[in-house]
Motif scaffolding. Sequence first.
Motif, PDB file in Angstrom:
ATOM      1  N   LEU A   6       0.858  -1.177   0.000  1.00  0.00           N
ATOM      2  CA  LEU A   6       0.000   0.000   0.000  1.00  0.00           C
ATOM      3  C   LEU A   6       0.893   1.226   0.000  1.00  0.00           C
ATOM      4  CD1 LEU A   6      -2.984   1.235   0.703  1.00  0.00           C
ATOM      5  CD2 LEU A   6      -1.962   1.517   2.949  1.00  0.00           C
ATOM      6  N   SER A   7       0.567   2.191  -0.850  1.00  0.00           N
ATOM      7  CA  SER A   7       1.255   3.458  -0.663  1.00  0.00           C
ATOM      8  C   SER A   7       0.258   4.596  -0.738  1.00  0.00           C
ATOM      9  CB  SER A   7       2.440   3.606  -1.623  1.00  0.00           C
ATOM     10  OG  SER A   7       2.014   4.032  -2.864  1.00  0.00           O
ATOM     11  N   VAL A   8       0.404   5.509   0.189  1.00  0.00           N
ATOM     12  CA  VAL A   8      -0.494   6.646   0.307  1.00  0.00           C
ATOM     13  C   VAL A   8       0.355   7.888   0.072  1.00  0.00           C
ATOM     14  CG1 VAL A   8      -1.891   7.958   1.962  1.00  0.00           C
ATOM     15  CG2 VAL A   8      -1.982   5.466   1.966  1.00  0.00           C
ATOM     16  N   ASN A   9      -0.091   8.729  -0.853  1.00  0.00           N
ATOM     17  CA  ASN A   9       0.705   9.909  -1.177  1.00  0.00           C
ATOM     18  C   ASN A   9      -0.115  11.180  -1.044  1.00  0.00           C
ATOM     19  OD1 ASN A   9       2.966   8.306  -2.098  1.00  0.00           O
ATOM     20  ND2 ASN A   9       1.708   7.844  -3.893  1.00  0.00           N
ATOM     21  N   GLY A  10       0.325  12.060  -0.189  1.00  0.00           N
ATOM     22  CA  GLY A  10      -0.293  13.383  -0.059  1.00  0.00           C
ATOM     23  C   GLY A  10      -1.791  13.341   0.188  1.00  0.00           C
ATOM     24  N   LEU A  11      -2.247  12.358   0.975  1.00  0.00           N
ATOM     25  CA  LEU A  11      -3.687  12.172   1.162  1.00  0.00           C
ATOM     26  C   LEU A  11      -4.299  13.271   2.033  1.00  0.00           C
ATOM     27  CD1 LEU A  11      -5.763   9.912   0.332  1.00  0.00           C
ATOM     28  CD2 LEU A  11      -5.650   9.210   2.718  1.00  0.00           C
ATOM     29  N   LYS A  12      -5.433  13.792   1.562  1.00  0.00           N
ATOM     30  CA  LYS A  12      -6.166  14.783   2.353  1.00  0.00           C
ATOM     31  C   LYS A  12      -7.616  14.338   2.481  1.00  0.00           C
ATOM     32  CE  LYS A  12      -3.406  18.762   1.069  1.00  0.00           C
ATOM     33  NZ  LYS A  12      -3.332  20.093   0.489  1.00  0.00           N
ATOM     34  N   VAL A  35      -0.954  13.424   4.045  1.00  0.00           N
ATOM     35  CA  VAL A  35      -0.273  12.290   4.675  1.00  0.00           C
ATOM     36  C   VAL A  35       0.267  11.335   3.623  1.00  0.00           C
ATOM     37  CG1 VAL A  35      -0.695  10.152   5.972  1.00  0.00           C
ATOM     38  CG2 VAL A  35      -1.479  12.343   6.882  1.00  0.00           C
ATOM     39  N   SER A  36       1.509  10.933   3.786  1.00  0.00           N
ATOM     40  CA  SER A  36       2.113   9.944   2.897  1.00  0.00           C
ATOM     41  C   SER A  36       2.715   8.830   3.737  1.00  0.00           C
ATOM     42  CB  SER A  36       3.232  10.573   2.063  1.00  0.00           C
ATOM     43  OG  SER A  36       2.727  11.662   1.324  1.00  0.00           O
ATOM     44  N   LEU A  37       2.466   7.590   3.327  1.00  0.00           N
ATOM     45  CA  LEU A  37       3.101   6.455   4.004  1.00  0.00           C
ATOM     46  C   LEU A  37       3.042   5.235   3.102  1.00  0.00           C
ATOM     47  CD1 LEU A  37       0.530   4.506   5.052  1.00  0.00           C
ATOM     48  CD2 LEU A  37       0.357   6.283   6.740  1.00  0.00           C
ATOM     49  N   THR A  38       3.837   4.222   3.447  1.00  0.00           N
ATOM     50  CA  THR A  38       3.784   2.961   2.702  1.00  0.00           C
ATOM     51  C   THR A  38       3.716   1.809   3.695  1.00  0.00           C
ATOM     52  OG1 THR A  38       6.183   2.736   2.727  1.00  0.00           O
ATOM     53  CG2 THR A  38       5.223   3.816   0.798  1.00  0.00           C
ATOM     54  N   ILE A  39       3.136   0.710   3.243  1.00  0.00           N
ATOM     55  CA  ILE A  39       3.152  -0.517   4.041  1.00  0.00           C
ATOM     56  C   ILE A  39       3.614  -1.652   3.129  1.00  0.00           C
ATOM     57  CG2 ILE A  39       1.789  -2.142   5.415  1.00  0.00           C
ATOM     58  CD1 ILE A  39      -0.089   0.124   6.109  1.00  0.00           C
ATOM     59  N   GLY A 232      -3.711  15.813  12.093  1.00  0.00           N
ATOM     60  CA  GLY A 232      -3.887  15.536  10.672  1.00  0.00           C
ATOM     61  C   GLY A 232      -2.624  15.270   9.893  1.00  0.00           C
ATOM     62  N   LYS A 233      -1.481  15.418  10.527  1.00  0.00           N
ATOM     63  CA  LYS A 233      -0.221  15.222   9.803  1.00  0.00           C
ATOM     64  C   LYS A 233       0.664  14.209  10.514  1.00  0.00           C
ATOM     65  CE  LYS A 233       0.483  19.678   7.556  1.00  0.00           C
ATOM     66  NZ  LYS A 233      -0.751  20.444   7.719  1.00  0.00           N
ATOM     67  N   ILE A 234       1.470  13.497   9.720  1.00  0.00           N
ATOM     68  CA  ILE A 234       2.472  12.632  10.335  1.00  0.00           C
ATOM     69  C   ILE A 234       3.679  13.496  10.665  1.00  0.00           C
ATOM     70  CG2 ILE A 234       4.094  10.729   9.917  1.00  0.00           C
ATOM     71  CD1 ILE A 234       1.933   9.341   8.345  1.00  0.00           C
ATOM     72  N   VAL A 235       4.109  13.463  11.929  1.00  0.00           N
ATOM     73  CA  VAL A 235       5.242  14.307  12.312  1.00  0.00           C
ATOM     74  C   VAL A 235       6.541  13.511  12.433  1.00  0.00           C
ATOM     75  CG1 VAL A 235       3.841  16.080  13.434  1.00  0.00           C
ATOM     76  CG2 VAL A 235       4.730  14.163  14.780  1.00  0.00           C
ATOM     77  N   GLU A 236       6.403  12.193  12.616  1.00  0.00           N
ATOM     78  CA  GLU A 236       7.616  11.375  12.680  1.00  0.00           C
ATOM     79  C   GLU A 236       7.270   9.948  12.288  1.00  0.00           C
ATOM     80  OE1 GLU A 236       9.900  11.966  16.220  1.00  0.00           O
ATOM     81  OE2 GLU A 236      11.580  10.750  15.499  1.00  0.00           O
TER      82      GLU A 236
END
Lengths: 337, 326
Positions: A6-12, A35-39, A232-236
């Motif tokens: 899964l990859s999430v890019n700049g999700l709002k 928010v962006s992240l990958t699994i 609402g944001k990933i900080v770390e």
Amino acid sequence: MESPLLSVNGLKVHFPVHGGVLKRQIGAVRAVDDVSLTIAPGETLGLVGESGCGKSTLGKAIVRLYRPNAGQIVFEGRDITRASQSQIRPLRRDMQMIFQDPSESLNARHSVRSILEEPYIIHNIGTKEERRRWVNELLDRVGLPSSSADKYSFEFSGGQRQRIGIARAIALKPKLIICDEPVSALDVSVQSQVLNLMLELQQEMGLAYLFIAHDLAVVKHISDRVAVMYLGKIVELADADEIYRDPRHAYTQALLSAIPVADPRAKKKRILLEGDVPSPINPPAGSAFGHRISHPLYEQTMDKDLRLTELSPDHFVAADPCCLSPADYAAVAKASQ
Amino acid sequence: MSEVLLDVRKLITAFDTDAGLLRAVDQVSFSVKKRQTLGIVGESGCGKSVTAMSIVKLLPQPSGRIIEGEVWFKERNLATISAAEMRKIRGNEIGVIFQEPMTALNPVHRIGKQLSEGFILHKGMNKKEAWDASIEMLKLVRIPAPEQRIGDYPHQLSGGMRQRIVIALALACRPDLIIADEPTTALDVTVQAQILDLIKERQEQLGTSMILITHDLGVIAETCDEVVVMYGGRVIERAPVDEIFHNPRHAYTKGLLASMPHLDTPRKTILPVIPGMVASLQDFVTGCRFCQRMKREGAVLRERPLYQEISPRHWVEACPVCVESL
């Protein structure tokens, strides 16, 4: 690195706020904001943060229970951000969800058998006989007697109900399960039983989890990597051991220092924060955490891009001068150029 | 230091149900000294909240009642005094903090009115004096802009703020004892840290004793002097906080401590578990209820283990199977 599941890019995900006599939109709750992240397959990504930080909304947006306003969700190489409900349905075989309160997520009018059979019926899999056998296997796998099949969900304790919720989620052998506070409502001794079950299932089936919770010790125990969310944001975002051993963002540090340690001999310094998490309705511009702690550099962050940047290999932090040491900020500022 | 403020002796509280009279609290004994914080820990249904509600006589009516035992508080037995006498004590000499601040506060009255009520009722102040005292209380629990906040309704405040108001209510009449039932369970960790810090600070300042009820062993470790572990309506272990965490003697306490993931537990390893679950109230055996959970058989289920002091200030329910080297 293998391609992510899964990859999430700049999700709002923003929710409109209506007000006034004409009920016009007067603002928006920025529940998930860029928010962006990958699994990776078989990985557990822990997602922590305080209530209202948007962690549950993010989870629900990924399985498309909410419509994202912007950004991209890519699952197994397919962009599902704008997929229609009929296109989503086959995907639900691979992506399931477990909820916090199993008594609310299980239909009390249906027997356990019909709850567990439903996924097969919806996806048109198996004969009646096969489904019967599979349900028994599922119950056995999550540690419930097969006699449970003809009971109703309210006849079970909280821990057993969560087992039913897990059985339903794994029925179609998914690749990813979004777990929204799956053990928060359970007692300590039952919590460890359910965590063990989730770990075993992950090993056996190669499941990936997005594990959303506010109990930081539980998240650390089950996760490979951990993301910390604030307003609402990933900080770390970093390896689970590393983020607990060496948190770099001021919010992560405060959050970790606030966990009560179950050892009266532990001497620890607590970073006490003033106030509550601010409202995500029209949040402060710039560094939201800098605003909460009235950081002297807050003004400077208002027109800056505070995006998540790699500080050291696989350790990402928001490029926020209020929340990083000067050396760390210099390093991320250089990296993002 | 060692002056006893509250002494609970063999308390039995029962509820009238369709299945008969069920004992939710079954011969519970403990005491709280002046300036001390006593933690009561246990899982849902272990009787910890019912114990607290029995002390302040807020049991669900008409089904719940104390059927045996004594609750000595400042030379009065709370188990036998009238409801009218209890009203003079509750909110005055004993303050209560509940888990969910929204249910403890009246949604249709302003914060100021709810705070003033105690001062008017117990301290005989007039409205103006009570209002000023209320503003002082809000300052004490660090509510910003107390002069404005005092005119707010509970729904206008955040969860953390509301819990501060409930603490202010509990502290208002400078009670000798505070009973806090899961005071921070509904709050986020950073707010929990603020609230616990606040309770501790005020407690030291005012010399108040406290009974803190929680399922969170971390909170217990950080705030309590002494701990009572409850299981199946009984106290199965009671000891100073360091003893409970570093020298637990009952198998249930040991299991509870081991099953919690700690920040230094190796990741993704199988956690030790306590198998099974708590039996329901009507199925409880007379003997050792933890043995019942562990599916043990024989005399341990029939004979109630003795509650005894096995080393100074360390009490256990001395089941020969659950407690090693008795």
